[in-house]
Design a protein around this motif. Structure first.
Motif, PDB file in Angstrom:
ATOM      1  N   ARG A 151       5.266 -13.976   0.080  1.00  0.00           N
ATOM      2  CA  ARG A 151       5.190 -13.177  -0.563  1.00  0.00           C
ATOM      3  C   ARG A 151       5.335 -13.081  -2.098  1.00  0.00           C
ATOM      4  O   ARG A 151       4.906 -12.411  -2.703  1.00  0.00           O
ATOM      5  N   LYS A 152       6.500 -13.687  -2.078  1.00  0.00           N
ATOM      6  CA  LYS A 152       6.517 -14.391  -3.602  1.00  0.00           C
ATOM      7  C   LYS A 152       5.735 -15.026  -4.526  1.00  0.00           C
ATOM      8  O   LYS A 152       5.920 -14.627  -5.842  1.00  0.00           O
ATOM      9  N   ARG A 191       3.237 -12.146  -5.035  1.00  0.00           N
ATOM     10  CA  ARG A 191       3.995 -11.635  -6.261  1.00  0.00           C
ATOM     11  C   ARG A 191       3.985 -12.048  -7.486  1.00  0.00           C
ATOM     12  O   ARG A 191       2.594 -11.659  -9.256  1.00  0.00           O
ATOM     13  N   ARG A 211      -2.604 -11.158 -13.771  1.00  0.00           N
ATOM     14  CA  ARG A 211      -2.316  -9.752 -14.635  1.00  0.00           C
ATOM     15  C   ARG A 211      -2.836 -10.112 -15.863  1.00  0.00           C
ATOM     16  O   ARG A 211      -3.481 -10.082 -16.678  1.00  0.00           O
ATOM     17  N   PHE A 235       0.020  -7.527   2.368  1.00  0.00           N
ATOM     18  CA  PHE A 235       0.694  -7.997   0.967  1.00  0.00           C
ATOM     19  C   PHE A 235      -0.506  -7.983  -0.259  1.00  0.00           C
ATOM     20  O   PHE A 235      -0.842  -7.600  -0.925  1.00  0.00           O
ATOM     21  N   SER A 242      -1.403  -4.413   0.316  1.00  0.00           N
ATOM     22  CA  SER A 242      -1.305  -2.955  -0.659  1.00  0.00           C
ATOM     23  C   SER A 242      -0.656  -3.378  -1.693  1.00  0.00           C
ATOM     24  O   SER A 242      -0.055  -2.544  -3.067  1.00  0.00           O
ATOM     25  N   HIS A 243      -1.107  -4.821  -2.848  1.00  0.00           N
ATOM     26  CA  HIS A 243      -0.259  -4.423  -4.187  1.00  0.00           C
ATOM     27  C   HIS A 243      -0.297  -3.683  -5.206  1.00  0.00           C
ATOM     28  O   HIS A 243      -1.887  -3.625  -5.206  1.00  0.00           O
ATOM     29  N   MET A 244       0.062  -2.859  -5.864  1.00  0.00           N
ATOM     30  CA  MET A 244      -0.663  -1.977  -6.724  1.00  0.00           C
ATOM     31  C   MET A 244      -1.090  -2.978  -8.372  1.00  0.00           C
ATOM     32  O   MET A 244      -1.918  -2.158  -8.477  1.00  0.00           O
ATOM     33  N   ASP A 245      -0.853  -3.558  -8.281  1.00  0.00           N
ATOM     34  CA  ASP A 245      -1.789  -4.237  -9.777  1.00  0.00           C
ATOM     35  C   ASP A 245      -2.244  -4.623  -8.962  1.00  0.00           C
ATOM     36  O   ASP A 245      -2.995  -6.119  -9.757  1.00  0.00           O
ATOM     37  N   ASN A 253      -7.037  -4.649  -8.257  1.00  0.00           N
ATOM     38  CA  ASN A 253      -7.943  -4.097  -7.975  1.00  0.00           C
ATOM     39  C   ASN A 253      -8.378  -3.803  -7.235  1.00  0.00           C
ATOM     40  O   ASN A 253      -9.059  -2.827  -7.233  1.00  0.00           O
ATOM     41  N   ASN A 297      -3.735   2.748  -4.295  1.00  0.00           N
ATOM     42  CA  ASN A 297      -3.906   3.059  -5.627  1.00  0.00           C
ATOM     43  C   ASN A 297      -5.205   2.564  -5.680  1.00  0.00           C
ATOM     44  O   ASN A 297      -5.768   2.337  -6.551  1.00  0.00           O
ATOM     45  N   GLY A 299       8.775  -1.125  -0.156  1.00  0.00           N
ATOM     46  CA  GLY A 299       8.199  -2.164   0.289  1.00  0.00           C
ATOM     47  C   GLY A 299       6.943  -2.516  -0.228  1.00  0.00           C
ATOM     48  O   GLY A 299       5.821  -3.984  -0.262  1.00  0.00           O
ATOM     49  N   ILE A 300       6.199  -2.301  -1.406  1.00  0.00           N
ATOM     50  CA  ILE A 300       4.738  -2.038  -1.234  1.00  0.00           C
ATOM     51  C   ILE A 300       5.081  -2.828  -3.570  1.00  0.00           C
ATOM     52  O   ILE A 300       5.840  -2.253  -4.051  1.00  0.00           O
ATOM     53  N   TYR A 301       4.466  -3.820  -3.974  1.00  0.00           N
ATOM     54  CA  TYR A 301       5.312  -4.310  -4.459  1.00  0.00           C
ATOM     55  C   TYR A 301       3.923  -3.425  -6.352  1.00  0.00           C
ATOM     56  O   TYR A 301       3.192  -3.204  -5.584  1.00  0.00           O
ATOM     57  N   GLN A 302       4.952  -3.443  -7.330  1.00  0.00           N
ATOM     58  CA  GLN A 302       3.937  -2.580  -8.533  1.00  0.00           C
ATOM     59  C   GLN A 302       3.372  -2.493  -9.320  1.00  0.00           C
ATOM     60  O   GLN A 302       3.374  -4.025  -9.960  1.00  0.00           O
ATOM     61  N   SER A 303       3.018  -1.900  -9.818  1.00  0.00           N
ATOM     62  CA  SER A 303       2.157  -2.125 -11.555  1.00  0.00           C
ATOM     63  C   SER A 303       2.445  -1.559 -12.529  1.00  0.00           C
ATOM     64  O   SER A 303       3.138  -0.517 -11.835  1.00  0.00           O
ATOM     65  N   ALA A 304       2.491  -1.842 -13.635  1.00  0.00           N
ATOM     66  CA  ALA A 304       3.239  -0.755 -14.613  1.00  0.00           C
ATOM     67  C   ALA A 304       2.013  -0.142 -15.112  1.00  0.00           C
ATOM     68  O   ALA A 304       3.108   0.668 -15.814  1.00  0.00           O
ATOM     69  N   ASP A 305       1.105  -0.411 -14.330  1.00  0.00           N
ATOM     70  CA  ASP A 305      -0.089   0.565 -14.497  1.00  0.00           C
ATOM     71  C   ASP A 305       1.136   1.962 -14.781  1.00  0.00           C
ATOM     72  O   ASP A 305       0.331   3.013 -14.971  1.00  0.00           O
ATOM     73  N   TYR A 306       1.784   2.572 -13.498  1.00  0.00           N
ATOM     74  CA  TYR A 306       2.493   3.637 -12.870  1.00  0.00           C
ATOM     75  C   TYR A 306       4.073   3.371 -13.214  1.00  0.00           C
ATOM     76  O   TYR A 306       4.613   4.938 -12.995  1.00  0.00           O
TER      77      TYR A 306
END
Lengths: 292, 308
Positions: free
Chosen positions: A51-52, A55, A62, A224, A227-230, A232, A254, B297-304
């Protein structure tokens, strides 16, 4: 002396690594899985990405996305065409890899040729899809109202397991044609071509980070990727209802675009079409006042 | 946060006793700090400690009162969605923005640091630099980040550099003095060590790597050399000096590596915002993203996350 040296030449086996931010690192986890042919002979040790690694790929994707989206459609088209040219030059290598992973020679040649043709097909769409999908909209007020497409951003992709080169190319090309960057998890059972394709991408002026390719286990990484927030949008090409549900649930956090491309026969001539580009685009509508 | 008053001993040091730096050794040591495995609970604590050590910084010609107020809001409310987080140690601004920051931070336990002395080049007369310093102190800065005169230092005029720092220290009054060595312009680790010794003897409360305007800014190598200088100064004089690496530290992971280095070089006594600071602008958000990742546990985004 020389002839003895030639006879005893030690085999130079290729190290298949992953592709992140324009470089070919090994997985940060140091883990491997062994790829075997039908008879149980070892073909290669593949990176079992963690997962890293994913990441890190998202960070690279991005960073690269804005400039890639800003590049002119003409330039993106040229680069796509260049990928096709490079692939053509290494046709034999890809055929060999496909055969090594169990394909018949004829089928392998077909797959590589169709992949090259599909890249050229999408190269042609770079400066045309906007015209097909954009619109000037009729409105009943004094506004000039128009809708255009913009790339959604970073796309994660679980590439088809079976169609390891053609399926990858057919899903990848429309994503980057539209100015997105992406992270691909290569076919788990046939990962060789994806890594070699990364070498083609690197030699084709695709900016670092626009495409990142990982090898590894789908069961470990899907969570992963979804679920990754970054990220789209996520494209997935295999798996039953269970995978679909898991991806959709994790992607909801997201509100990612979830694109299900299971069960598509990528070798069909009409498997490439511009709607694949639209799948990872956002529509922006502008209301521009006129006559006041 | 209360800063303990430190008595300065301003005697010019014997620079011939400054040890030479073994660059290969420094590189090896730094590589080792980066290979420590830090597991979850410790990592969360380390990340929170990093947050509490940040001097949230904006040093741009385009800074406006609005921008500084926004930065102060960020300093107070790092990430409202995650309660229980520490606030940053200080905000760091130009002297003309100190009054704005003071108003915005009223009632909060966050220090105001101001750069002074013709930042970032330091190319001006002593009287101008003293006036610059007084202006920042009068406006309410409790910490002054001065720039060392690299030109004079490189020309070998160590007494000038020493006297200048001592004079600025005097002008600071009760405010703490951080001396920026601008290691990116010093060229060698030997000079970094020598400049550290000079600054500490001249009365610095903190020594700081960089302005952030020159590349390379803070590196782990120069920071280690400065930490070693602080350690030896402590053995020699019994006085603790603080350390502030600044510029280029933008990821949580790197922040934690610095903490490992701090712990293994100076020990626990220095592991507080009173003795160690990060000069950074984008570090805070990366740390916040990592903290949210650790809890969800969830990877984050700078958008938030709010920018600043």
């Amino acid at each position: 002396m020389a002839s003895t040296a030639k006879r005893q030449r030690i085999a130079v086996a290729k190290t298949y690594k992953i592709y992140i931010d324009g470089k070919f690192p090994r997985t940060e986890s140091g883990r491997y899985f062994t790829l075997e042919d039908k008879r149980g002979n070892v073909i290669a040790n593949m990176c079992r990405s963690s997962r890293k690694d994913f990441r890190n790929s998202v960070v690279a994707a991005r960073k690269a996305q804005a400039n890639w989206a800003k590049a002119s459609a003409y330039l993106r088209g040229q680069i796509l065409y260049r990928i096709a040219e490079m692939l053509e030059g290494r046709r034999e290598q890809f055929v060999t890899e496909l055969v090594l992973q169990g394909a018949g020679r004829r089928a392998a040649e077909n797959e590589v040729d169709t992949s090259i043709d599909r890249l050229i097909y999408f190269a042609g769409w770079t400066d045309k899809y906007q015209q097909i999908f954009s619109a000037v909209n009729p409105v009943s007020s004094s506004h000039f109202n128009f809708s255009v497409l913009e790339p959604t951003g970073v796309v994660s992709m679980l590439a088809p397991d079976n169609s390891s080169l053609l399926g990858l190319v057919s899903n990848l090309a429309p994503v980057i044609v539209g100015g997105n960057s992406c992270i691909v998890l290569a076919s788990e059972t046939k990962p060789l071509c994806a890594v070699s394709f990364a070498e083609v991408l690197q030699a084709s002026d695709v900016p670092a980070g626009v495409v990142n390719i990982l090898t590894g286990f789908r069961s470990e990484l899907t969570e992963f990727f979804a679920s990754h927030m970054d990220v789209n949008a996520i494209i997935y090409c295999d798996g039953g209802k269970q995978v679909a549900t898991a991806v959709q649930e994790a992607a909801a956090n997201n509100i990612k675009r979830v694109i299900d491309r299971t069960g598509i026969n990528w070798s069909k001539p009409d498997a490439g079409h511009p709607y694949l580009i639209r799948d990872t685009q956002e529509v922006k509508t502008t209301w521009h006042p006129i006559g006041t | 946060m209360a800063l303990a008053a430190v008595k300065s001993s301003t005697r010019f040091p014997d620079l011939s006793t400054v040890p030479a730096v073994d660059e290969v050794g420094v590189n090896e040591r730094v590589a080792r700090f980066q290979s420590r495995s830090i597991k979850k609970a410790s990592k969360v604590e380390a990340l929170k400690l990093v947050l509490s050590m940040i001097d949230l910084t904006t040093l741009e010609g385009q800074d406006t009162p609005g921008k500084v107020r926004q930065l102060c809001q960020k300093a107070i409310h790092l990430h409202a969605a995650m309660p229980g987080l520490p606030h940053v140690a200080a905000v760091c601004v130009y002297p003309t923005m100190v009054a704005v920051a003071k108003k915005a931070l009223a009632g909060h336990d966050i220090n105001i640091a101001s750069v002074a002395t013709a930042f970032p080049s330091g190319m001006s007369s002593l009287s101008v630099k003293l006036e610059d310093t007084r202006m920042a102190v009068d406006a309410g800065a409790s910490e002054i980040d001065m720039v060392m005169s690299r030109g004079a230092f490189l020309a070998g005029d160590y007494h000038y550099v020493f006297d200048e720092i001592a004079a600025i220290k005097e002008a600071c009054g009760a405010a703490h003095l951080k001396v920026i060595l601008e290691t990116g312009e010093l060229g060698t680790l030997d000079r970094v060590r020598k400049a550290s010794v000079l600054a500490m003897h001249a009365g610095a409360n903190f020594i700081k790597t960089s302005t952030g305007k020159i590349q390379p800014a803070a590196t782990m190598q120069v920071t280690l050399v400065m930490l070693q200088a602080i350690r030896d100064f402590y053995y020699e004089t019994d006085r603790m000096i603080g350390m502030k690496p600044a510029g280029g530290i933008s990821t949580a992971k790197l922040g934690v590596h610095y903490l490992v280095m701090l712990r293994e070089t100076l020990g626990n006594a220095w592991m507080t915002p009173e003795w160690f600071r990060f000069g950074a602008s984008s570090l805070a958000n990366d740390v916040l993203m990592q903290l949210v990742k650790q809890s969800t546990g969830i990877y984050q985004s700078a958008d938030y996350f709010s920018k600043d």
